[in-house]
Design a protein around this motif. Structure first.
Motif, PDB file in Angstrom:
ATOM      1  N   UNK A 288     -11.329  13.238   3.407  1.00 40.05           N
ATOM      2  CA  UNK A 288     -10.299  12.180   3.464  1.00 40.05           C
ATOM      3  C   UNK A 288     -10.384  11.163   2.343  1.00 40.05           C
ATOM      4  N   UNK A 289     -11.549  11.023   1.707  1.00 37.76           N
ATOM      5  CA  UNK A 289     -11.667  10.077   0.602  1.00 37.76           C
ATOM      6  C   UNK A 289     -10.806  10.471  -0.589  1.00 37.76           C
ATOM      7  N   UNK A 290     -10.363  11.734  -0.633  1.00 37.24           N
ATOM      8  CA  UNK A 290      -9.515  12.167  -1.743  1.00 37.24           C
ATOM      9  C   UNK A 290      -8.148  11.488  -1.708  1.00 37.24           C
ATOM     10  N   UNK A 291      -7.756  10.989  -0.537  1.00 36.65           N
ATOM     11  CA  UNK A 291      -6.496  10.237  -0.477  1.00 36.65           C
ATOM     12  C   UNK A 291      -6.582   9.013  -1.380  1.00 36.65           C
ATOM     13  N   UNK A 292      -7.742   8.346  -1.363  1.00 33.82           N
ATOM     14  CA  UNK A 292      -7.937   7.197  -2.232  1.00 33.82           C
ATOM     15  C   UNK A 292      -7.950   7.578  -3.700  1.00 33.82           C
ATOM     16  N   UNK A 293      -8.532   8.737  -4.029  1.00 35.80           N
ATOM     17  CA  UNK A 293      -8.551   9.187  -5.415  1.00 35.80           C
ATOM     18  C   UNK A 293      -7.136   9.494  -5.894  1.00 35.80           C
ATOM     19  N   UNK A 294      -6.328  10.102  -5.008  1.00 36.06           N
ATOM     20  CA  UNK A 294      -4.932  10.381  -5.356  1.00 36.06           C
ATOM     21  C   UNK A 294      -4.185   9.088  -5.637  1.00 36.06           C
ATOM     22  N   UNK A 295      -4.414   8.092  -4.800  1.00 41.18           N
ATOM     23  CA  UNK A 295      -3.789   6.783  -5.008  1.00 41.18           C
ATOM     24  C   UNK A 295      -4.280   6.153  -6.307  1.00 41.18           C
ATOM     25  N   UNK A 296      -5.572   6.271  -6.560  1.00 41.39           N
ATOM     26  CA  UNK A 296      -6.171   5.702  -7.766  1.00 41.39           C
ATOM     27  C   UNK A 296      -5.520   6.278  -9.018  1.00 41.39           C
ATOM     28  N   UNK A 297      -5.330   7.593  -9.047  1.00 39.03           N
ATOM     29  CA  UNK A 297      -4.802   8.234 -10.243  1.00 39.03           C
ATOM     30  C   UNK A 297      -3.304   8.004 -10.386  1.00 39.03           C
ATOM     31  N   UNK A 298      -2.560   8.127  -9.293  1.00 37.70           N
ATOM     32  CA  UNK A 298      -1.103   8.000  -9.364  1.00 37.70           C
ATOM     33  C   UNK A 298      -0.689   6.592  -9.781  1.00 37.70           C
ATOM     34  N   UNK A 299      -1.334   5.589  -9.212  1.00 41.83           N
ATOM     35  CA  UNK A 299      -0.973   4.218  -9.573  1.00 41.83           C
ATOM     36  C   UNK A 299      -1.382   3.897 -11.008  1.00 41.83           C
ATOM     37  N   UNK A 300      -2.343   4.636 -11.533  1.00 46.54           N
ATOM     38  CA  UNK A 300      -2.754   4.411 -12.911  1.00 46.54           C
ATOM     39  C   UNK A 300      -1.821   5.022 -13.936  1.00 46.54           C
TER      40      UNK A 300
END
Length: 392
Positions: A288-300
């Motif tokens: 589930x921590x990959x949801x945060x990574x997806x958010x991290x990359x997309x917002x960047x």
């Protein structure tokens, strides 16, 4: 560009980057804090069991083994997860993801991004892109385990129970509150009674596919380990077979062997729960921590992009590159390409100031993937032919 642009990690020879700590050493405080989180999680679960079973009034004492193993598994999983988040590699991106999640500037993007990331997590599209066989296998195992655990834990902890009403219907109670009434001989009743059997069959299909692949795929046979790759699948298969055997025994054999089968089933379930924090299936907790990574990359992607120091092409968000450099410093790695400038700057500063100066220094991470390959090739040629005449 010459061979001096090859990366030079410095942690191995004792010369750590300024402000960095050895990534392999963990202060005692981090381990103690992780243990306290584990104890707290176990206490919370025990309290929820007492609350859901109305002061253990509806708790089945014959299931005490399952309950104790579950409490231990929750404590161990929380301890390992907390310790995992204490690592510089995961801790920084974990904190950054929550900062982005609660950022008002990114709020508009949540309406599309978060549901999409969660849907990808449950549908496992990243596995489907690797092959339909692997995707079907993971889906069967994933949903078989998740649904079976939800049903089993709820029944074991006394959160869900059923009683017979005066009209001859079965009434489902949840946390001590009436939830649903249904006729005993209805289709809904059959589905509720056999819910665990259906999830077991789903899990069985996934396990058969997984074991077939692990015994026939040569690329897996050469690298798989029995204790890490095969043992968890074997324990799950034993759980499925003994669980279905309980239903078969009570249906067709009138419970003649029910005690022996139930004891065997409990043993393998307890073994699987105890091994959960230390084995292959811990990735169910990490994923589930990959949801945060997806958010991290997309917002960047909508922010300032890092340009390659060699070719000038944009290849990653600046935020990602800067966080990567700071993480490398935390684990004692120095990938600066201009060591003389880096040493001169870092000799006069420490801590946060050193990190800021390090981000202004040319690093290996400032090169795009294509230029990194070029630099490696040039470094290899320079090492093989120092005079520059051998390959002319």
């Amino acid at each position: 560009m010459n061979h001096s642009l090859s990366p030079r990690p410095q942690a191995g020879d004792g010369r750590l980057a300024p402000g960095a700590t050895d990534g392999q050493r963990r202060p005692l405080g981090l381990r103690t804090r992780a243990m306290l989180f584990g104890v707290l999680a176990a206490a919370i679960l025990t309290g929820l069991i007492a609350l859901g079973s109305r002061g253990f009034h509806w708790f089945d004492a014959t299931l005490i083994g399952y309950a104790v193993a579950s409490i231990f598994a929750v404590a161990a999983v929380t301890y390992k997860y907390s310790f995992w988040l204490a690592r510089p590699q995961t801790g920084r991106y974990w904190r950054r993801s929550w900062q982005l999640f609660f950022s008002y500037a990114n709020f508009r993007r949540y309406t599309v991004l978060i549901p999409t990331a969660i849907l990808d997590l449950f549908s496992q599209q990243f596995i489907r892109r690797r092959g339909m066989y692997r995707w079907l296998t993971h889906q069967c195992i994933f949903w078989g385990v998740i649904l079976s655990c939800c049903i089993t834990f709820s029944l074991t902890f006394g959160w869900i129970r059923m009683t017979l009403t005066a009209t001859g219907q079965h009434l489902v109670w949840f946390f001590g509150f009436p939830l649903l009434a249904f006729p005993v001989d209805s289709a809904l009743g059959w589905l509720i009674y056999h819910a665990l059997d259906l999830t077991a069959i789903l899990l069985f299909i996934g396990l058969v596919l997984a074991l077939h692949r692990r015994f026939h795929d040569l690329s897996l046979i050469t690298v798989q380990r029995f204790g890490f790759d095969l043992m968890p699948l074997a324990l799950l298969m034993a759980i499925v077979i003994t669980g279905l055997a309980l239903t078969a025994d009570s249906t067709w054999l009138r419970g003649a062997y029910y005690w022996y089968i139930s004891l065997t089933h409990e043993v393998v379930v307890v073994l699987w729960l105890i091994s959960l924090p230390f084995g292959k299936f811990f990735h169910l907790i990490e994923r589930p921590a990959t949801v945060g990574i997806e958010l991290y990359w997309k917002t960047g992607e909508g922010t300032e992009m890092q340009t390659c120091a060699r070719c000038g092409e944009a290849f990653a968000p600046v935020r990602f590159i800067q966080d990567l450099k700071k993480t490398l410093l935390d684990v004692g790695e120095n990938y600066s390409l201009r060591e003389d400038v880096f040493a001169q700057q870092s000799a006069e500063s420490t801590g946060t100031e050193a990190e800021e100066q390090a981000t202004r220094t040319l690093w290996w991470q400032d090169l795009c993937p294509s230029c990194k390959r070029v630099a490696r090739g040039q470094a290899t040629l320079a090492a093989l032919d120092p005079g520059g005449n051998r390959f002319l």
